[in-house]
Write an enzyme that holds these catalytic residues in place. Structure first.
Site, PDB file in Angstrom:
ATOM      1  N   ASP A 162      -4.320  -3.689   4.979  1.00  0.00           N
ATOM      2  CA  ASP A 162      -3.598  -2.415   4.941  1.00  0.00           C
ATOM      3  C   ASP A 162      -2.177  -2.634   5.450  1.00  0.00           C
ATOM      4  OD1 ASP A 162      -3.945   0.732   4.772  1.00  0.00           O
ATOM      5  OD2 ASP A 162      -2.794   0.310   6.588  1.00  0.00           O
ATOM      6  N   ASN A 170       8.451   4.604   2.478  1.00  0.00           N
ATOM      7  CA  ASN A 170       8.683   5.723   1.562  1.00  0.00           C
ATOM      8  C   ASN A 170       9.687   6.721   2.130  1.00  0.00           C
ATOM      9  OD1 ASN A 170       7.097   5.019  -0.653  1.00  0.00           O
ATOM     10  ND2 ASN A 170       5.248   5.945   0.193  1.00  0.00           N
ATOM     11  N   ASP A 179       7.117   1.371  -3.741  1.00  0.00           N
ATOM     12  CA  ASP A 179       6.388   0.659  -4.805  1.00  0.00           C
ATOM     13  C   ASP A 179       6.713  -0.834  -4.769  1.00  0.00           C
ATOM     14  OD1 ASP A 179       5.359   3.062  -5.603  1.00  0.00           O
ATOM     15  OD2 ASP A 179       6.616   3.267  -7.387  1.00  0.00           O
ATOM     16  N   ASP A 205      -1.993   1.953  -0.182  1.00  0.00           N
ATOM     17  CA  ASP A 205      -1.438   0.744   0.439  1.00  0.00           C
ATOM     18  C   ASP A 205      -2.547  -0.126   1.015  1.00  0.00           C
ATOM     19  OD1 ASP A 205      -2.036   2.629   2.415  1.00  0.00           O
ATOM     20  OD2 ASP A 205      -0.530   1.854   3.790  1.00  0.00           O
TER      21      ASP A 205
END
Length: 283
Positions: A162, A170, A179, A205
């Site tokens: 993770d 973001n 992305d 993610d």
């Protein structure tokens, strides 16, 4: 999924003005090992000749006829698809017409390639089982793997990964950079494993890797390799990427593969609770 991304541009064309005889065309087939020729006029498709056509023409003693004579005697409807059209549209046309390929044309109607049904079907299968952004396997494919290997004698290491504080990327740089972070992590994961192992994008993610036929010691080494490769990323825009990792073994930790994957996920969150940027495994 645009046709332009999937067609084959290695096509063989005959200009109608050459007006070869059928026997001359047959010689070209033999010399070049072809399946078909597309006949063009001003670069636009007007006819197609296949191996099956040639067999029929020879059987009917038309081998000395010219190309123009054959086109006039046996007219065909030429099916084309624009390179900017959707692959699904191409598939529907082929299925409806009962043909195995379409001629691909550009905006001017000029031939630029062929699209084969078998290639589309393979892309559909790949599209259904792959994560579009990263190219990793998706959860639908994971379900297939679980059904295939659960309750078998296979030895499988589950590595759950993770991205730490992914929301930061973001919120700070925007979703396009977010992305890019995900793609960068996926790339490093793929570089770290063998072809016989599987990597999945599990969620936004989150990633899962299944390592086959290795002892726990080796699985942990692979987990560390993934950790180090991702930690080595230092992008000029978003900088470094931190990850937390959880590891569990099937069947050592549980004789149900699905439960082992859940256990790897729990170990991952244990790593986060201990301060992130760590690898945790079942004892």
């Amino acid at each position: 999924m645009k046709v332009g991304n999937y067609f084959i541009d290695d096509v063989h064309l005959i200009d109608v003005k050459n007006n070869f005889s059928i026997i001359e065309i047959a010689s070209m087939f033999l010399e070049q090992g072809l399946d078909s020729f597309i006949v063009v006029e001003n670069k636009k498709p007007i006819y197609i000749i296949t191996q099956t056509d040639l067999i029929y023409l020879f059987f009917k003693n038309y081998q000395n006829k010219t190309l123009k004579e054959i086109i006039e005697k046996f007219p065909k409807k030429i099916l084309t698809i624009n390179k900017n059209d959707d692959v699904y549209k191409a598939y529907k046309i082929m299925r409806g017409a009962g043909v195995e390929h379409l001629i691909v044309v550009n905006e001017n109607g000029e031939v630029i390639g062929e699209l084969h049904n078998k290639d589309i079907v393979m892309k559909f299968v790949e599209y259904a089982l792959k994560d579009e952004m990263t190219g990793l396997n998706n959860k639908r494919f994971l379900e297939t793997i679980i059904k295939r290997y659960n309750k078998t004698d296979a030895k499988i290491g589950a590595i759950f990964i993770d991205i730490d504080d992914f929301k930061y990327f973001n919120d700070t740089f925007g979703h396009e950079i977010g992305d890019k972070v995900i793609k960068s992590v996926a790339k490093k994961i793929k570089e770290s494993i063998r072809e016989i192992d599987f990597a999945f994008r599990y969620g936004g993610d989150e990633f899962l890797v299944l390592i086959f036929n290795q002892e726990k010691e080796i699985v942990l080494k692979i987990a560390n390799r993934i950790f180090d490769k991702i930690s080595s990323i230092d992008d000029e825009i978003f900088g470094k990427i931190g990850i937390s990792v959880g590891v569990a073994m099937y069947p050592d930790d549980n004789k149900d593969l699905e439960e082992v994957i859940k256990l790897a996920d729990e170990n991952l969150y244990l790593a986060k609770e201990k301060g992130k940027g760590k690898i945790e495994s079942s004892s």
